[in-house]
Motif scaffolding. Structure first.
Motif, PDB file in Angstrom:
ATOM      1  N   GLY A  47       0.791  -1.214   0.000  1.00 13.27           N
ATOM      2  CA  GLY A  47       0.000   0.000   0.000  1.00 13.27           C
ATOM      3  C   GLY A  47       0.828   1.271   0.000  1.00 13.27           C
ATOM      4  O   GLY A  47       0.321   2.336   0.311  1.00 13.27           O
ATOM      5  N   LEU A  48       2.113   1.177  -0.328  1.00  9.49           N
ATOM      6  CA  LEU A  48       2.971   2.362  -0.319  1.00  9.49           C
ATOM      7  C   LEU A  48       3.335   2.779  -1.732  1.00  9.49           C
ATOM      8  O   LEU A  48       3.461   1.947  -2.621  1.00  9.49           O
ATOM      9  N   VAL A  49       3.498   4.072  -1.923  1.00  6.66           N
ATOM     10  CA  VAL A  49       3.939   4.603  -3.209  1.00  6.66           C
ATOM     11  C   VAL A  49       5.135   5.516  -2.979  1.00  6.66           C
ATOM     12  O   VAL A  49       5.332   6.039  -1.884  1.00  6.66           O
ATOM     13  N   GLY A  50       5.924   5.683  -4.033  1.00  8.80           N
ATOM     14  CA  GLY A  50       7.054   6.601  -3.955  1.00  8.80           C
ATOM     15  C   GLY A  50       6.679   7.946  -4.556  1.00  8.80           C
ATOM     16  O   GLY A  50       5.506   8.259  -4.725  1.00  8.80           O
ATOM     17  N   VAL A  51       7.697   8.745  -4.908  1.00 12.25           N
ATOM     18  CA  VAL A  51       7.412  10.049  -5.507  1.00 12.25           C
ATOM     19  C   VAL A  51       7.774  10.073  -6.985  1.00 12.25           C
ATOM     20  O   VAL A  51       7.660  11.107  -7.628  1.00 12.25           O
ATOM     21  N   GLY A  52       8.220   8.928  -7.532  1.00 12.68           N
ATOM     22  CA  GLY A  52       8.472   8.868  -8.968  1.00 12.68           C
ATOM     23  C   GLY A  52       9.800   9.465  -9.394  1.00 12.68           C
ATOM     24  O   GLY A  52       9.849  10.287 -10.307  1.00 12.68           O
ATOM     25  N   PRO A  89       7.338  10.678 -15.592  1.00 13.36           N
ATOM     26  CA  PRO A  89       6.129  11.422 -15.950  1.00 13.36           C
ATOM     27  C   PRO A  89       4.920  10.817 -15.252  1.00 13.36           C
ATOM     28  O   PRO A  89       4.766   9.606 -15.210  1.00 13.36           O
ATOM     29  N   GLY A  90       4.111  11.661 -14.654  1.00 12.46           N
ATOM     30  CA  GLY A  90       2.944  11.169 -13.930  1.00 12.46           C
ATOM     31  C   GLY A  90       3.229  10.899 -12.469  1.00 12.46           C
ATOM     32  O   GLY A  90       2.316  10.684 -11.688  1.00 12.46           O
ATOM     33  N   GLY A  91       4.499  10.906 -12.088  1.00 10.84           N
ATOM     34  CA  GLY A  91       4.851  10.693 -10.686  1.00 10.84           C
ATOM     35  C   GLY A  91       4.641  11.954  -9.868  1.00 10.84           C
ATOM     36  O   GLY A  91       4.470  13.053 -10.397  1.00 10.84           O
ATOM     37  N   THR A 128       3.247  15.819  -2.377  1.00 15.09           N
ATOM     38  CA  THR A 128       2.115  14.938  -2.075  1.00 15.09           C
ATOM     39  C   THR A 128       2.199  13.734  -2.996  1.00 15.09           C
ATOM     40  O   THR A 128       2.216  13.875  -4.216  1.00 15.09           O
ATOM     41  N   ARG A 129       2.295  12.561  -2.378  1.00 16.42           N
ATOM     42  CA  ARG A 129       2.392  11.332  -3.171  1.00 16.42           C
ATOM     43  C   ARG A 129       1.109  11.135  -3.968  1.00 16.42           C
ATOM     44  O   ARG A 129       0.028  11.486  -3.502  1.00 16.42           O
ATOM     45  N   LEU A 156      11.263   2.181  -8.689  1.00 13.94           N
ATOM     46  CA  LEU A 156      12.224   3.160  -9.173  1.00 13.94           C
ATOM     47  C   LEU A 156      13.626   2.586  -9.214  1.00 13.94           C
ATOM     48  O   LEU A 156      13.921   1.583  -8.594  1.00 13.94           O
ATOM     49  N   GLU A 157      14.453   3.274  -9.937  1.00 14.27           N
ATOM     50  CA  GLU A 157      15.812   2.800 -10.112  1.00 14.27           C
ATOM     51  C   GLU A 157      16.764   3.538  -9.206  1.00 14.27           C
ATOM     52  O   GLU A 157      16.534   4.669  -8.844  1.00 14.27           O
ATOM     53  N   CYS A 158      17.842   2.858  -8.916  1.00 16.66           N
ATOM     54  CA  CYS A 158      18.881   3.429  -8.087  1.00 16.66           C
ATOM     55  C   CYS A 158      20.191   3.048  -8.751  1.00 16.66           C
ATOM     56  O   CYS A 158      20.427   1.885  -9.030  1.00 16.66           O
ATOM     57  N   PHE A 159      21.010   4.031  -9.062  1.00 16.25           N
ATOM     58  CA  PHE A 159      22.235   3.762  -9.808  1.00 16.25           C
ATOM     59  C   PHE A 159      23.453   3.891  -8.918  1.00 16.25           C
ATOM     60  O   PHE A 159      23.582   4.863  -8.183  1.00 16.25           O
ATOM     61  N   ASP A 160      24.333   2.911  -9.006  1.00 19.20           N
ATOM     62  CA  ASP A 160      25.614   3.013  -8.316  1.00 19.20           C
ATOM     63  C   ASP A 160      26.590   3.658  -9.274  1.00 19.20           C
ATOM     64  O   ASP A 160      26.801   3.155 -10.371  1.00 19.20           O
ATOM     65  N   ILE A 161      27.175   4.770  -8.847  1.00 19.36           N
ATOM     66  CA  ILE A 161      28.169   5.382  -9.716  1.00 19.36           C
ATOM     67  C   ILE A 161      29.514   4.737  -9.423  1.00 19.36           C
ATOM     68  O   ILE A 161      29.826   4.449  -8.273  1.00 19.36           O
ATOM     69  N   PRO A 162      30.313   4.476 -10.456  1.00 21.93           N
ATOM     70  CA  PRO A 162      31.555   3.733 -10.265  1.00 21.93           C
ATOM     71  C   PRO A 162      32.471   4.346  -9.215  1.00 21.93           C
ATOM     72  O   PRO A 162      33.140   3.633  -8.479  1.00 21.93           O
TER      73      PRO A 162
END
Length: 128
Positions: A10-15, A32-34, A96-97, A111-117
């Motif tokens: 039941g949880l959402v992020g912020v996009g 878009p839409g987030g 506001t989510r 959502l994605e999370c990127f590790d920078i080298p």
């Protein structure tokens, strides 16, 4: 009743897609839409330094994404730095989510999370 369209739990992020940064988490993309996109309060290149007053410095961006999650239509307060982080020139914005996370390419991916080298420690040199 019909099945709830909201993500599991039941949880959402912020996009946003985030990247690790020594001072917090860098916004690399708005979906878009987030909620972040709709609010107009976050931009690509913004550095998230705090979520609800909790410092994000030294956190992995996946932890920051987790902190951005919450019940649909609830508000999350995010502190954002738009200059050199040492300036402490941060601004706190309220987002506001949305009722449900926007679909991303039909995959239903969160959502994605990127590790920078640069943030990855060097592997130990092999002996011999």
């Amino acid at each position: 009743p019909p099945p709830n369209p909201v993500a599991a739990g039941g949880l959402v992020g912020v996009g946003v897609d985030l990247e690790n940064h020594q001072w917090g988490a860098l916004v690399v993309r708005l979906l878009p839409g987030g909620a972040a996109f709709q609010s107009g309060r976050l931009s690509q290149g913004d550095l998230i330094t705090h979520v609800e007053g909790v410092p994000c410095r030294g956190m992995h961006c996946s932890e920051v994404l987790g902190m951005l999650m919450g019940p649909p239509l609830s508000v999350v307060r995010v502190s954002v730095a738009r200059g050199p982080p040492e300036d402490e020139g941060s601004e706190t914005v309220s987002i506001t989510r949305v009722e449900e996370d926007p679909p991303e390419g039909g995959e239903g991916e969160e959502l994605e999370c990127f590790d920078i080298p640069d943030a990855v420690p060097e592997p130990p040199a092999e002996a011999g």
